[in-house]
Write a protein that holds these residues in place. Structure first.
Motif, PDB file in Angstrom:
ATOM      1  N   PHE A  61     -90.187 -37.975 -57.172  1.00 52.20           N
ATOM      2  CA  PHE A  61     -89.210 -38.058 -56.075  1.00 52.20           C
ATOM      3  C   PHE A  61     -89.841 -37.577 -54.769  1.00 52.20           C
ATOM      4  CE2 PHE A  61     -85.735 -36.325 -53.533  1.00 52.20           C
ATOM      5  CZ  PHE A  61     -84.869 -37.412 -53.507  1.00 52.20           C
ATOM      6  N   ALA A  64     -82.240 -39.390 -49.439  1.00 52.86           N
ATOM      7  CA  ALA A  64     -83.023 -38.817 -50.528  1.00 52.86           C
ATOM      8  C   ALA A  64     -82.382 -37.539 -51.057  1.00 52.86           C
ATOM      9  CB  ALA A  64     -84.448 -38.536 -50.050  1.00 52.86           C
ATOM     10  N   ARG A  65     -81.896 -36.726 -50.149  1.00 52.07           N
ATOM     11  CA  ARG A  65     -81.252 -35.489 -50.588  1.00 52.07           C
ATOM     12  C   ARG A  65     -79.953 -35.780 -51.331  1.00 52.07           C
ATOM     13  NH1 ARG A  65     -79.964 -30.212 -46.742  1.00 52.07           N
ATOM     14  NH2 ARG A  65     -79.182 -28.863 -48.423  1.00 52.07           N
ATOM     15  N   LYS A 121     -78.542 -36.577 -58.957  1.00 46.88           N
ATOM     16  CA  LYS A 121     -79.310 -36.469 -60.201  1.00 46.88           C
ATOM     17  C   LYS A 121     -79.219 -35.074 -60.781  1.00 46.88           C
ATOM     18  CE  LYS A 121     -82.672 -40.124 -59.233  1.00 46.88           C
ATOM     19  NZ  LYS A 121     -84.111 -40.440 -59.035  1.00 46.88           N
ATOM     20  N   ASP A 122     -79.216 -34.071 -59.902  1.00 40.69           N
ATOM     21  CA  ASP A 122     -79.128 -32.692 -60.406  1.00 40.69           C
ATOM     22  C   ASP A 122     -77.755 -32.376 -60.977  1.00 40.69           C
ATOM     23  OD1 ASP A 122     -81.719 -32.313 -59.629  1.00 40.69           O
ATOM     24  OD2 ASP A 122     -81.212 -31.405 -57.692  1.00 40.69           O
ATOM     25  N   ARG A 178     -90.236 -36.057 -62.794  1.00 38.70           N
ATOM     26  CA  ARG A 178     -89.235 -36.641 -61.899  1.00 38.70           C
ATOM     27  C   ARG A 178     -89.169 -35.943 -60.543  1.00 38.70           C
ATOM     28  NH1 ARG A 178     -84.203 -37.885 -66.077  1.00 38.70           N
ATOM     29  NH2 ARG A 178     -85.142 -39.766 -67.032  1.00 38.70           N
ATOM     30  N   PRO A 179     -89.168 -34.612 -60.468  1.00 41.69           N
ATOM     31  CA  PRO A 179     -89.162 -33.988 -59.126  1.00 41.69           C
ATOM     32  C   PRO A 179     -90.396 -34.336 -58.304  1.00 41.69           C
ATOM     33  CG  PRO A 179     -88.525 -32.396 -60.815  1.00 41.69           C
ATOM     34  CD  PRO A 179     -89.040 -33.593 -61.536  1.00 41.69           C
ATOM     35  N   ARG A 205     -80.914 -36.972 -54.733  1.00 35.84           N
ATOM     36  CA  ARG A 205     -81.413 -35.828 -55.507  1.00 35.84           C
ATOM     37  C   ARG A 205     -80.266 -34.958 -55.989  1.00 35.84           C
ATOM     38  NH1 ARG A 205     -85.222 -34.316 -58.933  1.00 35.84           N
ATOM     39  NH2 ARG A 205     -85.574 -32.068 -58.884  1.00 35.84           N
TER      40      ARG A 205
END
Length: 331
Positions: free
Chosen positions: A249, A321-322, A328-329, A245-246, A325
């Motif tokens: 992304f 995007a950040r 998700k984290d 996934r990372p 991200r």
């Protein structure tokens, strides 16, 4: 020998102290070497990274700032020293510019048509190469061949393949019962053809990134899944993809940025090599529109405003995007 002589005798006094001509001669050199060693430890890292910052300042930061300054002026490429202050007029003009919005829409469509299949195919190829195959080194090198190929050479070959009258693609379509497609003059057809060039050039590059990430996945996860009866497809879905996934992304963000800056493929795909992106601007991207305004129409101020608009779009993409991200984290 008298007692007085014995007292004044050098042998009775003891060993002679080192003088400047003897053992004390190396002290200044030792001090200098020690000082130079400390300077080396302190300043060498800065010296090693200094060339990067110098080149970045000369070829990255300065052009960015100068472009921002030129975007606030009316300036022609034929006389770049003559600037007339117009403020934000070049930016507000883009808001009502239908060609700018057409280029933005084409950039988004071509980016979507090229990024999604590109990353999906790259993920599948990486999964196949992750298994032990004969000649795996050859296949890995072959994947990088399109990336190492010149943009001009690759695009010219695809122009021949997508030719309307004698192209191989139309020959294949006609052999299976479909009619010939005018790939350069159709809106969706031309965008699909340009996207195909991008897919061909960058799929192998992303496949090697995925392959490197797959090889970092612990083998115990696959062994546990196999003991639980999972097939290879189930291992790919429930082990490989979550572990990547990372990386997925990262490739999505980088491919989106590359699609926003797309220039060479649509420029050369046009038969006459013009920056219009087709007879009706049907595949003109933001990069082509910037080139047309600055180097064809010679409006350097407008071109600078388009460049900064692209820069702000990239910042917006990076921010979104950040944000995604981070969400998700946090889950």
């Amino acid at each position: 020998m008298t007692d007085e002589t014995a007292v004044l005798s050098p042998s009775a006094v003891g060993p002679k102290r080192p003088t400047a001509e003897g053992g004390g001669r190396g002290r200044p050199g030792q001090v200098w070497r020690s000082r130079r060693y400390r300077w080396d430890l302190r300043f060498s890292p800065y010296a090693f990274v200094a060339p990067f910052f110098l080149f970045f300042a000369a070829f990255g930061l300065f052009p960015l700032l100068y472009t921002g300054w030129a975007a606030l002026h009316q300036v022609e490429l034929t006389d770049p020293d003559s600037m007339t202050w117009v403020g934000l007029k070049n930016f507000t003009r883009l808001w009502d510019d239908e060609f700018f919005w057409n280029a933005l829409r084409n950039t988004f469509t071509i980016g979507l048509l090229s990024t999604v299949p590109q990353l999906a195919i790259a993920l599948g190829l990486a999964h196949l190469l992750n298994y032990k195959l004969r000649g795996s080194a050859f296949f890995r090198v072959a994947l990088l061949t399109p990336y190492a190929t010149s943009v001009a050479a690759a695009t010219l070959v695809f122009v021949l393949l997508f030719g309307r009258d004698y192209g191989m693609v139309n020959w294949v379509l006609s052999s299976v019962g479909f009619g010939a497609v005018d790939w350069q003059n159709g809106t969706f057809a031309s965008q699909l053809a340009v996207s195909t060039i991008v897919i061909w050039r960058w799929t192998g590059y992303n496949a090697l990134i995925y392959l490197a990430a797959m090889q970092a996945v612990p083998g115990e996860l696959y062994e546990s899944a196999a003991l639980d009866g999972a097939s290879r497809w189930q291992q790919f879905r429930h082990v490989t993809v979550p572990s990547l996934r990372p990386t997925i992304f990262f490739t999505c963000v980088v491919s989106t940025i590359g699609a926003t800056q797309l220039f060479g493929e649509p420029l050369l795909f046009n038969g006459g090599g013009a920056a219009t992106g087709g007879s009706d601007h049907q595949f003109q991207t933001l990069g082509l529109y910037l080139y047309e305004q600055g180097w064809v129409n010679l409006h350097l101020g407008r071109a600078s405003a388009i460049a900064w608009a692209m820069f702000l779009i990239l910042l917006l993409i990076a921010g979104v995007a950040r944000l995604l991200r981070g969400r998700k984290d946090s889950r």
